[in-house]
Design a protein around this motif. Structure first.
Motif, PDB file in Angstrom:
ATOM      1  N   THR A  31       0.834  -1.179  -0.111  1.00 21.79           N
ATOM      2  CA  THR A  31       0.010   0.085  -0.130  1.00 21.79           C
ATOM      3  C   THR A  31       0.863   1.301  -0.153  1.00 21.79           C
ATOM      4  N   LYS A  32       2.036   1.215   0.481  1.00 24.51           N
ATOM      5  CA  LYS A  32       2.903   2.235   0.226  1.00 24.51           C
ATOM      6  C   LYS A  32       3.194   2.886  -0.996  1.00 24.51           C
ATOM      7  N   GLU A  33       3.236   1.995  -1.816  1.00 24.38           N
ATOM      8  CA  GLU A  33       3.250   2.366  -3.261  1.00 24.38           C
ATOM      9  C   GLU A  33       2.245   3.231  -4.041  1.00 24.38           C
ATOM     10  N   ILE A  34       0.771   3.080  -3.104  1.00 27.14           N
ATOM     11  CA  ILE A  34      -0.112   3.975  -3.619  1.00 27.14           C
ATOM     12  C   ILE A  34      -0.002   5.575  -3.109  1.00 27.14           C
ATOM     13  N   GLU A  35       0.705   5.501  -1.989  1.00 28.31           N
ATOM     14  CA  GLU A  35       0.594   6.874  -1.297  1.00 28.31           C
ATOM     15  C   GLU A  35       1.035   8.216  -2.093  1.00 28.31           C
ATOM     16  N   PRO A  36       2.125   7.909  -3.029  1.00 27.23           N
ATOM     17  CA  PRO A  36       2.325   9.127  -3.792  1.00 27.23           C
ATOM     18  C   PRO A  36       1.199   9.586  -4.742  1.00 27.23           C
ATOM     19  N   PHE A  37       0.285   8.606  -5.251  1.00 23.55           N
ATOM     20  CA  PHE A  37      -0.574   9.084  -6.044  1.00 23.55           C
ATOM     21  C   PHE A  37      -1.709   9.988  -5.329  1.00 23.55           C
ATOM     22  N   LEU A  38      -1.832   9.757  -4.001  1.00 25.57           N
ATOM     23  CA  LEU A  38      -2.969  10.330  -3.278  1.00 25.57           C
ATOM     24  C   LEU A  38      -2.730  12.040  -3.350  1.00 25.57           C
ATOM     25  N   HIS A  39      -1.377  12.290  -3.449  1.00 22.61           N
ATOM     26  CA  HIS A  39      -1.055  13.648  -3.365  1.00 22.61           C
ATOM     27  C   HIS A  39      -0.947  14.390  -4.783  1.00 22.61           C
ATOM     28  N   GLN A  40      -1.433  13.470  -5.738  1.00 20.06           N
ATOM     29  CA  GLN A  40      -1.447  14.218  -7.198  1.00 20.06           C
ATOM     30  C   GLN A  40      -2.784  14.383  -7.621  1.00 20.06           C
ATOM     31  N   GLU A  41      -2.971  15.274  -8.438  1.00 22.76           N
ATOM     32  CA  GLU A  41      -4.396  15.722  -9.156  1.00 22.76           C
ATOM     33  C   GLU A  41      -4.628  14.391 -10.243  1.00 22.76           C
ATOM     34  N   ARG A  42      -3.729  13.815 -10.759  1.00 19.64           N
ATOM     35  CA  ARG A  42      -3.910  12.646 -11.592  1.00 19.64           C
ATOM     36  C   ARG A  42      -4.907  11.667 -11.224  1.00 19.64           C
ATOM     37  N   LYS A  43      -6.156  11.359 -12.047  1.00 22.96           N
ATOM     38  CA  LYS A  43      -6.830  10.054 -11.625  1.00 22.96           C
ATOM     39  C   LYS A  43      -6.471   8.799 -11.583  1.00 22.96           C
ATOM     40  N   PHE A  44      -7.002   8.028 -10.862  1.00 22.24           N
ATOM     41  CA  PHE A  44      -6.483   6.481 -10.959  1.00 22.24           C
ATOM     42  C   PHE A  44      -7.537   5.654 -10.505  1.00 22.24           C
ATOM     43  N   TRP A  45      -7.462   4.363 -10.957  1.00 18.95           N
ATOM     44  CA  TRP A  45      -8.232   3.214 -10.660  1.00 18.95           C
ATOM     45  C   TRP A  45      -7.382   2.111 -10.107  1.00 18.95           C
ATOM     46  N   LEU A  46      -7.886   2.117  -9.013  1.00 17.55           N
ATOM     47  CA  LEU A  46      -7.134   0.665  -8.148  1.00 17.55           C
ATOM     48  C   LEU A  46      -8.026  -0.174  -7.875  1.00 17.55           C
ATOM     49  N   ASN A  47      -7.844  -1.583  -8.653  1.00 15.16           N
ATOM     50  CA  ASN A  47      -8.721  -2.532  -8.711  1.00 15.16           C
ATOM     51  C   ASN A  47      -7.882  -3.691  -7.616  1.00 15.16           C
ATOM     52  N   ILE A  48      -8.674  -4.123  -6.787  1.00 15.29           N
ATOM     53  CA  ILE A  48      -8.292  -5.032  -5.645  1.00 15.29           C
ATOM     54  C   ILE A  48      -9.163  -6.308  -5.816  1.00 15.29           C
ATOM     55  N   SER A  49      -8.434  -7.426  -6.060  1.00 13.36           N
ATOM     56  CA  SER A  49      -9.031  -8.667  -6.308  1.00 13.36           C
ATOM     57  C   SER A  49      -8.602  -9.761  -5.226  1.00 13.36           C
ATOM     58  N   GLY A  50      -9.769 -10.264  -4.325  1.00 14.00           N
ATOM     59  CA  GLY A  50      -9.489 -10.935  -3.355  1.00 14.00           C
ATOM     60  C   GLY A  50      -9.689 -10.094  -1.916  1.00 14.00           C
ATOM     61  N   LEU A  51     -10.516 -10.638  -0.949  1.00 16.69           N
ATOM     62  CA  LEU A  51     -10.961  -9.980   0.244  1.00 16.69           C
ATOM     63  C   LEU A  51     -10.264 -10.742   1.493  1.00 16.69           C
ATOM     64  N   GLU A  52      -9.380 -11.579   1.285  1.00 14.04           N
ATOM     65  CA  GLU A  52      -9.155 -12.329   2.446  1.00 14.04           C
ATOM     66  C   GLU A  52      -8.193 -11.688   3.067  1.00 14.04           C
ATOM     67  N   ASP A  53      -7.341 -10.985   2.654  1.00 17.91           N
ATOM     68  CA  ASP A  53      -6.028 -10.202   3.522  1.00 17.91           C
ATOM     69  C   ASP A  53      -6.738  -9.103   4.257  1.00 17.91           C
ATOM     70  N   LEU A  54      -7.178  -9.313   5.344  1.00 17.49           N
ATOM     71  CA  LEU A  54      -7.842  -8.212   6.331  1.00 17.49           C
ATOM     72  C   LEU A  54      -7.091  -7.061   6.544  1.00 17.49           C
ATOM     73  N   SER A  55      -5.737  -7.459   6.964  1.00 19.52           N
ATOM     74  CA  SER A  55      -4.901  -6.258   7.224  1.00 19.52           C
ATOM     75  C   SER A  55      -4.612  -5.597   6.135  1.00 19.52           C
ATOM     76  N   LEU A  56      -4.685  -5.862   4.842  1.00 17.40           N
ATOM     77  CA  LEU A  56      -4.314  -5.129   3.729  1.00 17.40           C
ATOM     78  C   LEU A  56      -5.510  -4.282   3.565  1.00 17.40           C
ATOM     79  N   LEU A  57      -6.735  -4.886   3.670  1.00 16.52           N
ATOM     80  CA  LEU A  57      -8.029  -4.186   3.569  1.00 16.52           C
ATOM     81  C   LEU A  57      -7.940  -2.875   4.615  1.00 16.52           C
TER      82      LEU A  57
END
Length: 335
Positions: A31-57
């Motif tokens: 998830t640390k790889e996602i943080e830089p995109f949160l501070h940008q104005e660019r749009k992005f789509w994050l597709n998450i497949s599989g809901l078993e990793d509760l800590s990741l969610l």
């Protein structure tokens, strides 16, 4: 079509960053790889497949400031399709129905969509999805998906899910027509369970499309600043699609009812044919049984018993009676 729920899968994440003149793809492992995109104005789509990793969610929830109740709805895959608005994002819960490789088993999977000002997150139970057309459209730099906001992108994802309902209805309709042809041709391999299997598929679509229509209706009436005015006509069109699917469902349901009636009528006709055959046989043997009964009585004085041609005469009487009745039934078109 049989109905099943998807099996649990490991969590995978892929990220698409896009704009009018660029498209970037990333395979996310942390998830640390996602943080830089949160501070940008660019749009992005994050597709998450599989809901078993509760800590990741949980990390995703904290990273995007998703309400804890919204995340509970995402993790609970038995939710009804619905829409919930929060201060800085909107949650859309939907049901994706599909088949793999044109097999007869329906897969029902919950897909949760979360979108904010510059991001869209899709949560899926399995890596398999019907979003390949969305990915292909992203490749087109002149398409609306690159130019419009995250609300339009969320609409395209939901539109792909709703369009898949049409595909399922078409498959069920073709199966119903096939069963109807086989029943009319009196195919002995057709069972009532084959018809009710199609009815079960229609009920599964109906169970999900009704709340989907309500959810879309709530979305088009939303006053959230995340829903742009230029996206509303597309939402209205999606609503019309859901209404059309419900109308098609009613038509298919009537077809199923008619099919059951034809099947039962066909069975009744077969039973009537059997009963008619048995009745004709019994009717032929009634006079023969009567004659045999008369001459089977142990009286001392029965002139025919001592007659030289008595036995042959009885057989002539048997055969004559039988042939007479057969000719009579034939003229009456009883067989």
């Amino acid at each position: 079509m049989e109905i099943s729920e998807p099996q649990n899968q490991p969590t995978l994440m892929d990220l698409y960053v896009f704009g009018e003149d660029f498209l970037e793809k990333y395979l996310i492992k942390d998830t640390k790889e996602i943080e830089p995109f949160l501070h940008q104005e660019r749009k992005f789509w994050l597709n998450i497949s599989g809901l078993e990793d509760l800590s990741l969610l949980e990390e995703i929830r904290v990273l995007f400031d998703i309400h804890i109740l919204a995340m509970e709805d995402i993790k609970n895959n038995h939710q009804r399709p619905k829409l919930e608005e929060f201060e800085h994002l909107i949650l859309v819960v939907s049901k994706m129905i599909y088949t793999k490789d044109h097999i007869t088993e329906l897969e029902v999977e919950q897909v949760s969509l979360v979108f904010g000002k510059n991001f869209v997150i899709s949560f899926q139970e399995t890596p398999f999805d019907i979003f390949d057309q969305i990915r292909a459209r992203l490749e087109n730099p002149k398409g609306k998906m690159r130019k419009m906001g995250t609300d339009y992108f969320t609409y395209t994802l939901l539109d792909a899910i709703v369009d898949q309902y049409y595909t399922i209805l078409e498959m069920v309709g073709e199966k119903i027509e096939e069963l109807e042809d086989q029943i009319i041709s009196q195919n002995k391999n057709i069972k009532l369970s084959d018809i009710y299997l199609q009815r079960k598929s229609l009920l599964e679509v109906k169970r999900n499309v009704w709340p989907t229509r309500e959810m879309i209706s709530a979305w088009r009436k939303s006053e959230s600043p995340l829903l742009k005015r230029k996206t509303v006509p597309f939402i209205n069109d999606l609503y019309e699609h859901s209404v059309e699917i419900i109308e098609n469902l009613e038509i298919q349901r009537e077809s199923i009812t008619t099919l059951v009636e034809i099947f039962i009528s066909n069975i009744s006709l077969k039973q009537n044919e059997v009963m008619k055959t048995l009745t004709i046989i019994a009717t032929i043997f009634i006079p023969l049984t009567f004659i045999a009964g008369v001459y089977g009585m142990n009286f001392d004085y029965m002139p025919e018993l001592s007659w030289k041609y008595g036995y042959i005469s009885i057989w002539i009487l048997f055969l004559g009676t039988t042939l007479s009745m057969v000719v009579y039934f034939k003229r009456k078109h009883w067989f």
